[in-house]
Write an enzyme that holds these catalytic residues in place. Structure first.
Site, PDB file in Angstrom:
ATOM      1  CB  SER A 268      -0.950   0.013   1.206  1.00 33.11           C
ATOM      2  OG  SER A 268      -0.209   0.147   2.394  1.00 33.11           O
ATOM      3  CG  ASN A 269       4.375   1.586   2.201  1.00 33.86           C
ATOM      4  OD1 ASN A 269       5.173   0.770   2.647  1.00 33.86           O
ATOM      5  ND2 ASN A 269       3.440   2.144   2.950  1.00 33.86           N
ATOM      6  CG  LEU A 270       4.711  -0.418  -3.605  1.00 30.38           C
ATOM      7  CD1 LEU A 270       4.740  -1.699  -4.414  1.00 30.38           C
ATOM      8  CD2 LEU A 270       6.123   0.071  -3.342  1.00 30.38           C
ATOM      9  CD  GLN A 271      -1.424   6.321  -2.904  1.00 32.66           C
ATOM     10  OE1 GLN A 271      -0.491   6.302  -2.097  1.00 32.66           O
ATOM     11  NE2 GLN A 271      -2.507   7.066  -2.746  1.00 32.66           N
TER      12      GLN A 271
ATOM     13  CE  LYS B 139       7.800   2.342   4.122  1.00 34.50           C
ATOM     14  NZ  LYS B 139       6.868   3.369   4.597  1.00 34.50           N
TER      15      LYS B 139
ATOM     16  CG  ASP C 292       3.920   8.566   9.910  1.00 37.58           C
ATOM     17  OD1 ASP C 292       4.539   8.756  10.971  1.00 37.58           O
ATOM     18  OD2 ASP C 292       3.660   7.442   9.476  1.00 37.58           O
TER      19      ASP C 292
ATOM     20  CB  CYS D 193      -1.693   9.759   6.320  1.00 40.63           C
ATOM     21  SG  CYS D 193      -1.413  11.274   5.422  1.00 40.63           S
TER      22      CYS D 193
ATOM     23  CB  CYS E 182     -13.956   2.420  10.937  1.00 39.16           C
ATOM     24  SG  CYS E 182     -12.657   2.120  12.140  1.00 39.16           S
TER      25      CYS E 182
END
Lengths: 375, 92
Positions: free
Chosen positions: A67-70, A84, A128, A186, A333
């Site tokens: 999900s980081n690659l976006q 990372k 973040d 985020c 959620c």
């Protein structure tokens, strides 16, 4: 002194009078610490490496997730599961093997921050969370190092330079962090993938300008960027005479506590939580209960639990009047954070039988129905 | 009328508006009119003592009201009031 190889590589800098050989030598001698190699850190690290910043330190302890690659373009599909900082180093070395990369595989804390930051000239905050941002600010104030700051949310970004000589610090702008729960993170709020590219490069630009001593640095000015409106605005930032940085009272503290984050998160009372499997059992048994999904409509479209009703958390206070206070409710959620707040809203309105589905739809996907996509 | 710009994190409490035209001769009056129109905004802007929260700053045009007359800062037609909360995102 630049080598022949460096002269060839940086020729487009060298023929510009604003950089030239002298400027490129400054870049080569500079030591810049990037805290976070995620959305913001990715473009900053790649462009500073390409520009020939001689020493670049990286601080991160996370691993690359799909999900980081976006948005974290320094990492690729082949890097999923890798640390990372290792993945970032590999990309930077490919871009420019002539620079020095120092890896700090740690979570920055009050115990190690001064030791790590002290060897660098400029710090770039690409983290973040509020505790780390206050920590970086305070460490930069104590060490007298400029903090090139940027932050992003959805399609908005903020950038400025804190703690530069004579300039304001982060605390001058915001003396205290928001209490947990008032501002979405985020991970809950989402971020437009392109946004950190734009905002990160504003950060990288300011780093390069500080090194070169060129132009007007973004000190005492908060730049706001709205990608949807495609507008940049600028607000004045002043050094607050009452700020800790002005009164000389800055010291490193327990930032988690400062930000209202309990050390050991207190487990909610058992009756307040229900597991996805138990919810599935209630549905299968056709128990009479109301399953409320408090996510946003666009998340609901990604995947949902069939029997759920969508009431976004922001709308819940208004909808309370339409709900039967004596009914049995389960809220969920994405991860369980927003629905816990939703449960509080209902309980404060006098609802007695309200439970939060632990781990949200993400846990539902893991434990009950993998066909519901995780995001 | 002054224009109040609503930042992304708070739009969910203002019926998704990104800006709202409000009347009022001071920042305090304009914000009071705003939170009357959108009551859910109130707890995000003010603490229990009714003071502006310290992670939210308010600007008239490009100037922080803390360095003007705070809530009593006069506003004129066509002024832009910005609500600027701290945001932390960037790495994850």
């Amino acid at each position: 002194m630049l080598t022949q190889e460096e002269i060839s590589r940086y020729s487009r800098h060298l023929i510009m009078p604003e950089v030239g050989v002298a400027g490129q030598e400054k870049l080569k001698a500079a030591k810049v610490l990037l805290i976070g190699t995620g959305g913001l850190g990715a473009p900053v690290a790649m462009y500073l490496a390409a520009a020939g910043v001689g020493t670049i330190g990286l601080v991160d302890f996370d691993v690359v997730d799909v999900s980081n690659l976006q948005r974290q373009v320094i990492h690729g599909t082949k890097d999923i599961g890798k640390k990372k900082i290792d993945s970032a180093e590999e990309t930077m070395r490919d871009i420019n093997p002539l620079i020095k990369i120092i890896k700090h595989e740690v979570a920055l804390s009050s115990a190690n921050a001064l030791e790590i930051l002290k060897d660098y000239d400029i710090i770039a905050d690409g983290t973040d969370n509020f505790p780390t941002r206050f920590l970086i600010n305070d460490a930069c104030v104590l060490l007298n190092k400029p903090n090139v700051y940027a932050s992003i949310f959805r399609f908005e970004g903020q950038a400025t330079i804190f703690a530069a000589e004579g300039g304001p610090c982060y605390r001058c702008l915001y003396p205290e962090p928001p209490p947990p729960g008032l501002v979405p993170s985020c991970a809950e709020g989402g971020v437009l993938g392109i946004l950190p590219g734009v905002v990160g490069l504003l950060q990288a630009t300011e780093v390069v300008k500080l090194i070169l001593g060129a132009g007007e640095p973004l000190i005492g000015r908060l730049l706001l960027y709205d990608a949807l409106a495609m507008k940049f605005r600028e607000l004045k930032l002043r050094k607050n005479p009452e700020c800790l940085c002005a009164t000389g009272q800055v010291k490193l503290i327990d930032y988690e506590q400062f930000c209202g984050i309990p050390k050991q998160p207190e487990p909610p009372p058992m009756s307040a939580e229900i597991s996805p499997k138990e919810v599935k059992a209630l549905i299968d048994a056709k128990e009479n209960f109301v399953l409320i999904d408090v996510r946003e409509p666009h998340e609901f479209q990604i995947g949902r639990i069939p029997t759920s009703t969508l009431i976004p958390l922001g709308d819940l206070p208004k909808k309370v009047a339409e709900l039967d206070p004596s009914a049995h409710y389960v809220l969920h959620c994405k991860m369980g954070g927003r629905s816990a707040k939703g449960c509080d809203v209902l309980r404060q309105a006098g609802f007695k039988n309200v439970r939060n589905m632990t781990g949200g739809i993400s846990a539902w996907s893991d434990q009950v129905d993998p066909s519901v996509p995780k995001y | 009328m002054a224009k109040i710009l609503i930042p992304t994190p708070l739009r969910q409490y203002a019926e998704k508006n990104n800006s709202v035209e409000v009347s009022g001769s001071t920042v305090g009056e304009a914000l009071a009119n705003l939170t009357t129109q959108f009551p859910d905004l109130r707890k995000n802007l003010y603490n229990d003592e009714g003071k502006l929260r310290s992670f939210v700053n308010v600007y008239v045009n490009d100037e922080d009201i803390r360095y003007l007359q705070k809530d009593a800062t006069a506003i004129a037609d066509g002024d832009t009031i910005s609500i600027v909360p701290s945001i932390a995102g960037g790495r994850s």
